[in-house]
Design an enzyme around this catalytic site. Structure first.
Site, short mmCIF file in Angstrom:
data_model
loop_
_atom_site.label_atom_id
_atom_site.label_comp_id
_atom_site.label_asym_id
_atom_site.label_seq_id
_atom_site.Cartn_x
_atom_site.Cartn_y
_atom_site.Cartn_z
N SER A 163 -38.84 -9.41 21.59
CA SER A 163 -38.51 -10.84 21.48
C SER A 163 -39.65 -11.62 20.83
O SER A 163 -40.82 -11.34 21.07
CB SER A 163 -38.25 -11.42 22.87
OG SER A 163 -37.36 -10.61 23.60
N HIS A 215 -48.01 -10.87 14.69
CA HIS A 215 -46.72 -10.71 14.02
C HIS A 215 -46.31 -12.06 13.43
O HIS A 215 -45.29 -12.62 13.77
CB HIS A 215 -45.69 -10.23 15.05
CG HIS A 215 -44.37 -9.86 14.44
ND1 HIS A 215 -44.24 -9.08 13.32
CD2 HIS A 215 -43.10 -10.15 14.82
CE1 HIS A 215 -42.95 -8.91 13.05
NE2 HIS A 215 -42.24 -9.56 13.94
N GLY A 253 -28.51 -7.73 25.09
CA GLY A 253 -27.46 -6.88 24.48
C GLY A 253 -26.90 -7.50 23.23
O GLY A 253 -25.72 -7.36 22.92
N GLY A 254 -27.76 -8.18 22.49
CA GLY A 254 -27.32 -8.81 21.23
C GLY A 254 -27.38 -7.83 20.08
O GLY A 254 -27.09 -6.63 20.24
N GLN A 255 -27.77 -8.35 18.93
CA GLN A 255 -27.78 -7.54 17.71
C GLN A 255 -28.74 -6.35 17.83
O GLN A 255 -28.36 -5.21 17.57
CB GLN A 255 -28.22 -8.40 16.52
CG GLN A 255 -27.28 -9.55 16.20
CD GLN A 255 -26.11 -9.07 15.37
OE1 GLN A 255 -25.33 -8.24 15.81
NE2 GLN A 255 -26.00 -9.60 14.18
N ARG A 310 -34.39 -16.32 15.16
CA ARG A 310 -34.55 -17.54 14.36
C ARG A 310 -33.44 -17.69 13.33
O ARG A 310 -32.73 -16.74 13.00
CB ARG A 310 -35.92 -17.60 13.69
CG ARG A 310 -36.30 -16.39 12.88
CD ARG A 310 -37.72 -16.56 12.39
NE ARG A 310 -38.21 -15.30 11.85
CZ ARG A 310 -39.06 -15.21 10.84
NH1 ARG A 310 -39.54 -16.30 10.28
NH2 ARG A 310 -39.47 -14.03 10.41
N GLY A 357 -30.23 -5.22 20.61
CA GLY A 357 -29.91 -4.42 21.80
C GLY A 357 -28.82 -3.39 21.53
O GLY A 357 -28.92 -2.23 21.95
#
Ligand code: APR
Length: 316
Positions: free
Chosen positions: A120, A176, A11-13, A83, A15
């Protein structure tokens, strides 16, 4: 038709943006999971409270319990560290492998029929690990990288030529990482080869140089954003890209999107997750679209795949 359910793990940026996009497009009911107490609940309350303004009506739930992802049609994973300036995606492998292990176990136990889209990083390794731990069929565990890498390539082309981004199609294949393969030959403005338009504008030699510069910028585009943000990595663009994939699956649109897929001989690759064009529908990856690469493209693909193999091999 039953309402779809999308669960977002992390639920970070990214999410948070994913949750808002799911709501804005009314893709289905949404669960946002994070290990931090209050974070997913707060974000989902925040997003839910503007339903009357943005006119969406879906159930939005923030949670710290995997139980809540039961019955998910699609699960999108962004759990893991992003990162910082100076880091490559590969530098995240140790810490994010541990996180991915617990996430994959949570999904396996609670949403065994879901299609998983991993965001991720390092992407190719995290998708591989997620599939191994869940044991889900390959068509139901995929990664987002190519939609974004391709969009970045298309953006640079549109800006260079002074045309609408809506009329540019361009695609990248491979891993990637810094060795990804932007397909120069197939980049077009409404079907007109970009190489031809650059030659018209600059002459053959300079046109080629301009294209090479765009290829280079595409390969380093994630890092360009990290260097500016300083505190993390891109989040709007990976979220939008994964939503395009999720929407194609949820609505069985069968869009052809560059997807990190498990290859079994396609493009000469066997037993690894690599970015290739795939038809995404209700079954996840419904087919992989193959075509002949020329010698130069195949050489770039081989280099990119070698980097993916090394990365995956480095996982403990
Ligand atoms: N289970 C669930 N969530 C976790 C776990 C875990 N075991 N460990 C960490 N998280 C959560 C964090 O609490 C955080 O809220 O993952 C979230 C990650 O959010 P951000 O740090 O904001 O990172 P974000 O920018 O969203 O990127 C996530 O996607 O593009 C990749 O490289 C990027 O690996 C990174 C990931």
């Amino acid at each position: 038709m039953a309402r779809k359910k999308i669960s977002l793990i992390g639920g970070g940026q990214i999410g948070g943006v994913l949750a808002q996009l799911c709501a804005l497009r009314e893709l289905g009911d949404v669960v946002l999971f994070d290990i931090v107490e209050g974070l997913p609940q707060g974000k989902m309350l925040d997003i839910a409270e503007v339903g009357p303004v943005d006119r969406y009506d879906v159930n939005l739930k923030g949670t710290n319990s995997y139980e809540d992802i039961k019955g998910s049609d699609v699960v999108i994973v962004t759990a893991g560290l992003p990162r910082k300036p100076g880091m490559s995606r590969d530098d995240l492998i140790e810490v994010n492998s541990k996180i991915m292990t617990s996430v994959a176990e949570g999904i396996k136990a609670n949403a065994p029929n879901a299609i998983i889209i991993v965001i991720s990083n390092p992407l190719d390794a995290m998708v591989t690990l997620c599939q191994k731990i869940t044991g889900f069929p390959y068509n139901r565990v995929i990664g987002q990288a190519g939609v974004l890498d391709s969009a970045r390539f298309a953006s640079f082309i549109a800006w260079e030529l002074g045309v609408s981004v809506k009329d540019v199609t361009a695609m990248t294949l491979g891993g990637h990482g810094d060795d990804m393969v932007p397909l120069v030959r197939y980049a077009s403005v409404n079907g007109i080869p970009v190489t031809e338009l650059l030659t018209q504008k600059y002459g053959a030699e300079k046109g080629k140089e301009v294209m090479e510069a765009m290829v280079k910028r595409t390969r380093g585009a994630g890092g360009e954003v990290v260097a500016l943000l300083k505190t993390g990595s891109a989040f709007y663009s990976p979220a939008s890209s994964a939503i395009a994939m999720a929407e194609s699956i949820l609505k069985d649109q069968k869009r052809v999107l560059p997807t990190c897929c498990y290859l079994q001989g396609e493009f000469g690759v066997n037993g690894f997750y690599v970015g290739v064009p795939a038809v995404l529908g209700e079954k996840g990856v419904e087919s992989i679209i193959q075509f002949k690469l020329d010698a130069e493209e195949q050489a770039m693909m081989d280099k990119s795949v070698a980097a993916v193999k090394e990365l995956v091999g480095s996982m403990k």
